[in-house]
Write an enzyme that holds these catalytic residues in place. Structure first.
Site, PDB file in Angstrom:
ATOM      1  CB  SER A 229      -0.894   0.006   1.244  1.00 44.36           C
ATOM      2  OG  SER A 229      -0.082   0.069   2.409  1.00 44.36           O
TER       3      SER A 229
ATOM      4  CE1 TYR B 164      -5.333  -0.893   4.358  1.00 47.63           C
ATOM      5  CE2 TYR B 164      -3.786  -0.557   6.149  1.00 47.63           C
ATOM      6  CZ  TYR B 164      -4.041  -0.850   4.836  1.00 47.63           C
ATOM      7  OH  TYR B 164      -3.006  -1.086   3.981  1.00 47.63           O
TER       8      TYR B 164
ATOM      9  CG  HIS C  75       1.825  -9.684   5.255  1.00 48.47           C
ATOM     10  ND1 HIS C  75       2.092  -8.969   6.401  1.00 48.47           N
ATOM     11  CD2 HIS C  75       0.879  -8.975   4.588  1.00 48.47           C
ATOM     12  CE1 HIS C  75       1.336  -7.875   6.423  1.00 48.47           C
ATOM     13  NE2 HIS C  75       0.588  -7.853   5.329  1.00 48.47           N
TER      14      HIS C  75
ATOM     15  CG  ASP D 219       7.400 -10.595  12.060  1.00 50.15           C
ATOM     16  OD1 ASP D 219       7.371  -9.353  11.881  1.00 50.15           O
ATOM     17  OD2 ASP D 219       8.288 -11.174  12.711  1.00 50.15           O
ATOM     18  CG  ASP D 220       3.952  -5.697  10.176  1.00 43.36           C
ATOM     19  OD1 ASP D 220       4.205  -6.618   9.369  1.00 43.36           O
ATOM     20  OD2 ASP D 220       3.440  -4.618   9.831  1.00 43.36           O
TER      21      ASP D 220
ATOM     22  CG  ASP E  69     -20.692  27.479  21.297  1.00 46.17           C
ATOM     23  OD1 ASP E  69     -19.926  28.116  20.557  1.00 46.17           O
ATOM     24  OD2 ASP E  69     -21.442  26.561  20.880  1.00 46.17           O
TER      25      ASP E  69
HETATM   26  C1  SPV Z   1     -20.205  22.754  17.950  1.00 44.19           C
HETATM   27  O1  SPV Z   1     -19.664  21.658  18.116  1.00 44.19           O
HETATM   28  O2  SPV Z   1     -19.773  23.797  18.434  1.00 44.19           O
HETATM   29  C2  SPV Z   1     -21.398  22.866  17.116  1.00 44.19           C
HETATM   30  C3  SPV Z   1     -22.327  21.728  17.021  1.00 44.19           C
HETATM   31  O3  SPV Z   1     -21.627  23.928  16.581  1.00 44.19           O
HETATM   32  S1  SPV Z   1     -23.557  22.012  18.219  1.00 44.19           S
HETATM   33  O4  SPV Z   1     -22.891  22.151  19.517  1.00 44.19           O
HETATM   34  O5  SPV Z   1     -24.443  20.870  18.202  1.00 44.19           O
HETATM   35  O6  SPV Z   1     -24.249  23.234  17.863  1.00 44.19           O
HETATM   36 MG    MG Z   2     -20.477  25.515  17.243  1.00 42.60          MG
END
Ligand code: SPV
Ligand code: MG
Length: 433
Positions: free
Chosen positions: A9, A43, A89, A91-92, A204
């Protein structure tokens, strides 16, 4: 002549690879299977080099007889198609994420009379350094920025976890588990306004200025390689937002999500408990248009977040806004909801998908969190965000430790919920030179 098969990969070939291929070719005619991008993305981080170019790494090697496509994670298809006598392959994979694939291969080989030869994994520093340097390259802005768009083309859906500082960034970067043959990791990081603010003890409400937000984003970027989606709140004034967008694009963020609210912003999960005003669709569309006009790459995404369901304005309002924002150039739509059931989100998704089969759709299942990712994806979700779970899980653990130490007058009582200091030290990597 026996047929010998190995899979790769890798984006780069180093002498460790060459040595093991040479040894493998001594058992017979060597066939190399090159994993396709989507299989790798199942993965680990998607490759940086295209599948065609990765094939070319092997095509001109004297000791390689044939290069083929490996487009499944397991070996059944390869065995059925090419009937190799020997699989080689490292062995990890005896333990860890690929061990289930090994177990299945051994079972298949037993039925079929084939042999598995495992060589010791190369722990040499110089080989590790090549891989470390390459890995480090993935965190560079020009590589990381386009990774979200790439993942959207490679994966059925993109799984995103919040991070709000370097430590949580490292946790998201390294989290993985296996479920059967499937290895699960997070594909990207959500830099949440809620978690960024709360981790500083602030509400917030767009109080944290963009210089501070960007410092946090940079801290996360310093220790991670995964693509980053930034919660841009309302984006603020259009004249200011165009500067923020340019900075985010320049430092390698993949997407900014802005919500169509205006004035004093409160967290969406308050819903209509607090006064929140939705922007006029055309004004918000202007913000999108302005942001799009200052971008210099095709990689960076402006995602418009619709708050109609949060504010009880209904599905039709949400759909009309989606249309308006897409017309303005939005690269994706986030539909938010605070309902405990997913019905209103599903209603929106179904109608949205009929009209826009290809526009990325983002869901944040914080309240309807009994629904599993696959079901959300079946309803059209392309990006699924766990928006606040590292902050919320750390909070009660920290509170408990603080209280129990007070109660006991010593700290042994919290040993069972604390990571040993040695593990903390080991978890934080030291840059290799
Ligand atoms: C945040 O993660 O700040 C978001 C999503 O804006 S929510 O809190 O659901 O508004
Ligand atoms: Mg937000």
């Amino acid at each position: 002549m026996k047929r010998v098969y190995m899979s790769f990969s890798t984006d780069v070939l180093h002498y460790g690879h060459l040595e093991v291929m040479k040894k493998a070719s001594q058992y017979g005619e060597l066939m190399i299977g090159v994993l396709t991008d989507d299989v790798i993305a199942q993965y680990k981080s998607p490759p940086l080099v295209s599948w065609e170019d990765r094939c070319k790494l092997f095509e001109n090697l004297d000791f390689v007889a044939q290069v083929v496509k490996k487009d499944t994670i397991g070996y059944e298809k390869i065995l059925q198609t090419y009937h190799p006598d020997i699989i080689v392959h490292g062995d990890d994979w005896k333990s860890g994420i690929k061990s289930a694939i090994r177990t299945e291969l051994l079972e298949l080989l037993k039925q079929y009379g084939g042999e598995l030869i495992e060589y010791p994994y190369n722990e040499e520093n110089s080989v590790n350094l090549v891989e470390t340097m390459f890995h480090r390259g993935q965190s560079m802005p020009e590589v990381r920025r386009g990774m979200l768009r790439k993942l959207l083309t490679l994966k059925p859906y993109v799984r995103v976890m919040e991070a709000h500082d370097g430590l949580t960034g490292l946790i998201v970067e390294n989290a993985q588990c296996t479920v059967g043959q499937e290895t699960r990791t997070y594909d990207a990081i959500w830099e949440s306004s809620l978690c960024d603010s709360a981790s500083r003890g602030k509400p917030d409400i767009e109080l944290i200025d963009w210089s501070s937000r960007i410092t946090r984003i940079q801290e996360i970027m310093e220790v991670t390689t995964k693509p980053i989606m930034v919660d841009g709140d309302t984006g603020g004034q259009i004249d200011h937002f165009v500067y923020i967008v340019q900075t985010l694009e320049r430092i390698g963020v993949s997407a900014v999500v802005i919500e169509d609210k205006t004035g004093a912003k409160r967290n969406s999960l308050f819903g209509t408990e607090v006064a929140q005003t939705q922007d006029e669709p055309e004004h918000f569309a202007d913000k999108i248009r302005a942001a799009k006009s200052v971008l210099t790459t095709k990689e960076f995404m402006i995602i418009a977040r619709i708050e109609s369901l949060i504010l009880n304005k209904g599905e039709n309002d949400a759909l009309a806004r989606a249309e308006c924002y897409i017309r303005a150039g939005a690269d994706g739509i986030m539909i938010h909801s605070k309902s405990r059931e997913p019905d209103e989100v599903y209603g929106f998704c179904e109608k949205f998908r009929q009209k826009y089969p290809d526009i990325p759709l983002v869901l944040v299942p914080t309240t309807y969190n009994h629904i599993v990712e696959q079901e959300l994806a079946n309803h059209g979700a392309n990006i699924i965000i766990y928006a606040n779970h590292l902050l919320r899980s750390a909070f009660p653990a920290m509170k408990r430790a603080a209280t129990e130490i007070l109660q006991n007058g010593s700290s042994e009582c919290v040993d069972n919920i604390c990571m040993p200091v040695k593990e903390v030290i080991r978890f934080i990597p030291v840059t290799e030179r």
